[in-house]
Design an enzyme around this catalytic site. Structure first.
Site, PDB file in Angstrom:
ATOM      1  N   LYS A  48       9.917   8.380  -3.306  1.00  0.00           N
ATOM      2  CA  LYS A  48       9.287   9.030  -2.146  1.00  0.00           C
ATOM      3  C   LYS A  48      10.023   8.629  -0.870  1.00  0.00           C
ATOM      4  O   LYS A  48      10.438   7.469  -0.729  1.00  0.00           O
ATOM      5  CB  LYS A  48       7.809   8.619  -2.070  1.00  0.00           C
ATOM      6  CG  LYS A  48       7.009   9.376  -1.010  1.00  0.00           C
ATOM      7  CD  LYS A  48       5.533   8.991  -1.042  1.00  0.00           C
ATOM      8  CE  LYS A  48       4.714   9.751  -0.021  1.00  0.00           C
ATOM      9  NZ  LYS A  48       3.278   9.395  -0.053  1.00  0.00           N
ATOM     10  N   SER A  83       0.032  13.233  -0.265  1.00  0.00           N
ATOM     11  CA  SER A  83       1.319  13.404   0.372  1.00  0.00           C
ATOM     12  C   SER A  83       2.528  13.213  -0.549  1.00  0.00           C
ATOM     13  O   SER A  83       3.614  13.663  -0.208  1.00  0.00           O
ATOM     14  CB  SER A  83       1.437  12.434   1.552  1.00  0.00           C
ATOM     15  OG  SER A  83       1.414  11.094   1.103  1.00  0.00           O
ATOM     16  N   SER A  92      -2.810   9.787  -2.181  1.00  0.00           N
ATOM     17  CA  SER A  92      -1.518  10.480  -2.213  1.00  0.00           C
ATOM     18  C   SER A  92      -0.688  10.333  -3.475  1.00  0.00           C
ATOM     19  O   SER A  92       0.293  11.052  -3.635  1.00  0.00           O
ATOM     20  CB  SER A  92      -0.673  10.065  -1.016  1.00  0.00           C
ATOM     21  OG  SER A  92      -1.092  10.776   0.113  1.00  0.00           O
TER      22      SER A  92
HETATM   23  N1  GLN Z   1      -4.575  13.019   2.296  1.00  0.00           N
HETATM   24  C1  GLN Z   1      -4.821  11.734   2.865  1.00  0.00           C
HETATM   25  C2  GLN Z   1      -4.380  11.702   4.308  1.00  0.00           C
HETATM   26  O1  GLN Z   1      -3.866  12.676   4.766  1.00  0.00           O
HETATM   27  C3  GLN Z   1      -4.155  10.674   2.048  1.00  0.00           C
HETATM   28  C4  GLN Z   1      -2.750  10.412   2.420  1.00  0.00           C
HETATM   29  C5  GLN Z   1      -2.132   9.308   1.640  1.00  0.00           C
HETATM   30  O2  GLN Z   1      -2.703   8.786   0.678  1.00  0.00           O
HETATM   31  N2  GLN Z   1      -0.970   8.921   2.082  1.00  0.00           N
HETATM   32  O3  GLN Z   1      -4.598  10.744   5.005  1.00  0.00           O
END
Ligand code: GLN
Length: 445
Positions: A52, A125, A149
């Site tokens: 990532k 994400s 995410s």
């Molecule tokens: N969707 C969540 C956010 O936007 C989780 C993001 C994540 O786990 N990095 O904060």
């Protein structure tokens, strides 16, 4: 063969931001040489792994899918990269900008597509990390999970994703979003692959002050498909309104499978779940507003071309360098931390966090594993939720509690709907019970 596959499908999936074929081939040749000499290698030696793009890779561009870090090349490796010394890095994977989002549509560069239906989002994400595994553009990948995410895109893309216990995997070199919630973790096609990567990346790191000193088992070597006597809890709050009936049914069917193998099942209640989303978005945005203050046009990456003095330079750099969602989080975060509103929002959110932790702890006295859907539905269409941040945030309703409580959780595929889209089951455990979670997932798989 992985690069051949990338050439064949990447145009449709867009999982990668940077490919590193030349270095990958060099590394593969080095590993071959070592093998020929009979040198002892780690179990993951030579395995093509995608990373990532918020995990620092020495000498390889690390953008966080942001214009702000568009040309940033880290001078050092994240600790996980040093631990995975023998792998072959295929490249850096697309994500929502600074890991803020649930669909990978917030990438500054391009959206990633779901390999099951390229008109749909892969989740986020870590959308690139999940899509790359699903499309066989990497054998395994690393993602990061602050509020879901890793698990949420794993669910949407029909792969396995593990969010480790907070403090078990070093965050050194992971670009910080919400430091008290962030964890790096693996995604793969099967539980064993994920267990192997987890064994390799887990462990104390003197460069991360929140990293635990605990000793860990070799998760992959100790994997046992045995759930006899395992006590599974089904929290009713995770099967209520807003969860697609097919998703509910699929998870219940999966739990029944485990019951047939000797597990016992009972309904439990986690009453503060309703407040988890608000509390998560307050705490994570508060921390993000502080963490992202470092992107000021001086120390890292992008700087506005035209400006009039220092303050104007900061303003223009941040206005031009950050996307809308990142700005929204910074504004929300600074607001909830401001002197007039701190007690009303941030402090309350921290109280809710404590409550959620206590509720989990008291349930884990009675059950070993908690089973829930990973996400309320299957993957939605690209563009479907982009105009409605609250609808987008609602996607995280089943995953954020785990980060708030610092627990480990795994998402594994458990069904496919009539359109062929995957559904994931989430298994949540008490702190540092990764082996049990992996065993349960392995027994189901
Ligand atoms: N969707 C969540 C956010 O936007 C989780 C993001 C994540 O786990 N990095 O904060």
């Amino acid at each position: 063969s992985v690069f051949d596959r990338i050439k064949a499908v990447e145009g449709k999936v867009d999982a990668y931001l940077t490919l590193d074929e030349e270095n990958a081939m060099k590394k593969a040749a080095e590993i071959d040489e070592k093998l020929a000499k009979g040198e002892e290698l780690s179990p993951l030696a030579g395995i093509p792994v995608g990373i990532k793009d918020n995990i620092s890779t020495k000498g390889l561009r690390t953008t966080c899918a942001s214009k702000m870090l568009g040309n940033y090349v880290p001078p050092f490796n994240a600790t996980v990269m040093n631990k995975l010394d023998d792998i072959v890095v295929t490249g850096k994977l697309n994500m929502d900008e600074f890991a803020m989002g649930s669909s990978t549509e917030n990438s500054h560069f391009k959206p990633t597509k779901n390999p099951f239906d390229t008109e749909r989002i892969p989740g986020g994400s870590s959308g690139g990390s999940a899509a790359a595994v699903a499309a066989r553009e990497a054998i395994v990948t690393l993602g990061s999970d602050t509020g879901g995410s890793i698990r949420q895109p794993a669910s949407y893309c029909g792969v396995v994703g593990l969010k480790p216990t907070y403090g078990s995997v070093s965050r050194y070199g992971l670009v910080a979003f919400a430091s008290s919630l962030d964890q790096i973790g693996p995604l793969g096609m099967c539980v064993k692959d994920v267990a192997m990567v987890q064994s390799a990346i887990v462990g104390h790191d003197k460069y991360d002050a929140t990293s635990s000193y605990r000793e860990y088992p070799d998760f992959a070597a100790d994997l046992k498909a045995d759930v006899k006597g395992l006590r599974i809890g089904i929290p009713k709050e995770y099967f209520g309104e807003g969860i697609d009936p097919f998703v509910k049914q699929s998870v219940m069917n999966a739990v029944k499978e485990l019951e047939k193998q000797g597990a016992t099942v009972k309904e439990i209640s986690l009453p503060s779940t309703d407040y988890a989303l608000s509390s998560y978005y307050i705490i994570s945005s508060a921390e993000a507003s502080s963490n992202l203050a470092r992107f000021d046009g001086v120390r890292y990456g992008f700087r506005a071309e035209e400006y009039d003095g220092l303050v104007d330079m900061y303003e223009r750099t941040r206005s031009e360098g950050f996307g809308d969602e990142v700005k929204r989080r910074i504004m929300l975060g600074t607001f909830v931390l401001s002197s007039g509103f701190y007690d009303a929002y941030y402090k309350k959110a921290k109280l809710v966090q404590k409550r959620i932790m206590q509720e989990f702890a008291s349930q884990f006295a009675d059950v070993d594993v908690i089973a829930t859907p990973t996400v309320p539905s299957t993957a939605f269409k690209i563009g479907e939720n982009t105009d409605d941040p609250l609808k987008m945030y609602a996607n995280d309703v089943c995953t954020v509690t785990v980060n708030i409580a610092g627990l480990p959780a795994i998402s594994i595929p458990c069904a496919y709907d009539d359109k062929g889209l995957p559904v994931g089951m989430q298994l949540i455990g008490g702190k540092f019970t990764e082996q049990r979670l992996l065993n349960t997932a392995y027994a189901y798989e």
